[in-house]
Design a protein around this motif. Sequence first.
Motif, PDB file in Angstrom:
ATOM      1  N   ALA A 195       0.824  -1.199   0.000  1.00 25.17           N
ATOM      2  CA  ALA A 195       0.000   0.000   0.000  1.00 25.17           C
ATOM      3  C   ALA A 195       0.859   1.250   0.000  1.00 25.17           C
ATOM      4  N   SER A 215      -3.201   1.587  -7.429  1.00 23.47           N
ATOM      5  CA  SER A 215      -3.325   1.220  -6.007  1.00 23.47           C
ATOM      6  C   SER A 215      -4.603   1.797  -5.422  1.00 23.47           C
ATOM      7  N   LEU A 219      -7.420  -0.229  -3.519  1.00 25.35           N
ATOM      8  CA  LEU A 219      -7.827   0.057  -2.134  1.00 25.35           C
ATOM      9  C   LEU A 219      -9.308   0.447  -2.031  1.00 25.35           C
ATOM     10  N   ALA A 232      -5.160  -2.790   2.824  1.00 22.63           N
ATOM     11  CA  ALA A 232      -4.719  -3.548   1.641  1.00 22.63           C
ATOM     12  C   ALA A 232      -5.097  -5.022   1.777  1.00 22.63           C
TER      13      ALA A 232
END
Length: 248
Positions: A195, A215, A219, A232
Motif C-alpha cells: 500500500a 493502487s 484500495l 490492503a
Amino acid sequence: MTIRFDNVTYAYRRWNRPILTDFTYSLPAGLTVLLGPNGAGKSTLLKLAAGTVRPAHGTITLDDVPSTARSYRHAVGWLPQHVQPMPQLTAREYVAYTGWLKGMATSTAHEKAATALERVDLTEQAEVKTHRLSGGQLRRLGVAATLVHDTQVLLLDEPTAGLDPQQRRTFRNVLASLTDQVRILMSTHDTQDLAEEADHVTVLRAGRILHTGTSKEFLAHTPASVAPGRAAEAAYTAILNRDGNASG
Ligand SMILES: Nc1ncnc2c1ncn2[C@@H]1O[C@H](COP(=O)(O)OP(=O)(O)OP(=O)(O)O)[C@@H](O)[C@H]1O
C-alpha cells in the motif's frame, strides 16, 4: 517500453493443464505489485516475462520485440527468489561480472557496476565480499546486477520474503526510486507492505486476472469498517471473495 502478453497459453508439460490460458496483459508504468494465492501462477508469469520459459501459444513482446530475441533479454532483468552470493567476489566485482556475462567490456562493466550499486544504495558496501552482506543487502545486490545492463523492465519474484521490517522498507524505497527509469513487476505475499509504494496492483488467481488497476482503485475494494492499517489486506480478501462468490 512495456511488456505485453497477447493470448498467451502456457503449460509446464504438453499434457498438463495450462497455468495460463489465452492470457492478455500489459505491464503499466511504475511499480506494479502482483498478488495471488499459492499456485496462482505468479512465478510462471514472471518467468515467461523474463523469457526463461516460452509460451506454447501467443506472444510476449517488449515494444514489439519478441521475448525470444537477445535484445529483449538484455532489456529485461529478472531477480529470482534466492540471490546466491559468490564468496570470492566483492559486491562491485559481482555486479561487474554480471555485466561482463551479458557481453559488456570489462572496463564498461566496472563503470556501470558503480552506478548500479549507487542506485540500490550499496556504494558503501562496494568492496565488501558478497557472503558478508545481509539478506536485505544481498537482494539489493541482485537488483544492481539486473540494472547493470541498462534494464528497462525489472521482474522480481517475492523479493521481500524473509526480510525484517527495516530491510523491507529500505528495499521498497530503493524500488520506488528506480521507477522513473524502469518498470517493475514484483510478486509478493506481503499485502500490507504494498500500500505504501506500489503504483499498480494486479491480482491473479488460477492464471486469471481478478483485478488490475492503480493502487487507489485496488484500495477502493476495502470494506468501510476496516481500520486503515488493514486496508490492503482487506481489499485483497474482498477481491478474492468476490471472485469466489461469482464463480461459486
Ligand atoms: N516446474 C514446474 N513443473 C510443473 N508444474 C509447476 C512447475 N512450477 C510450477 N508449477 C505449477 O504451476 C502452478 C503455478 O505455480 P507458480 O509457482 O507460478 O505459482 P505462484 O503464484 O508463484 O505460487 P507461490 O505463491 O506458491 O510461489 C502451480 O500449480 C504449480 O504447482
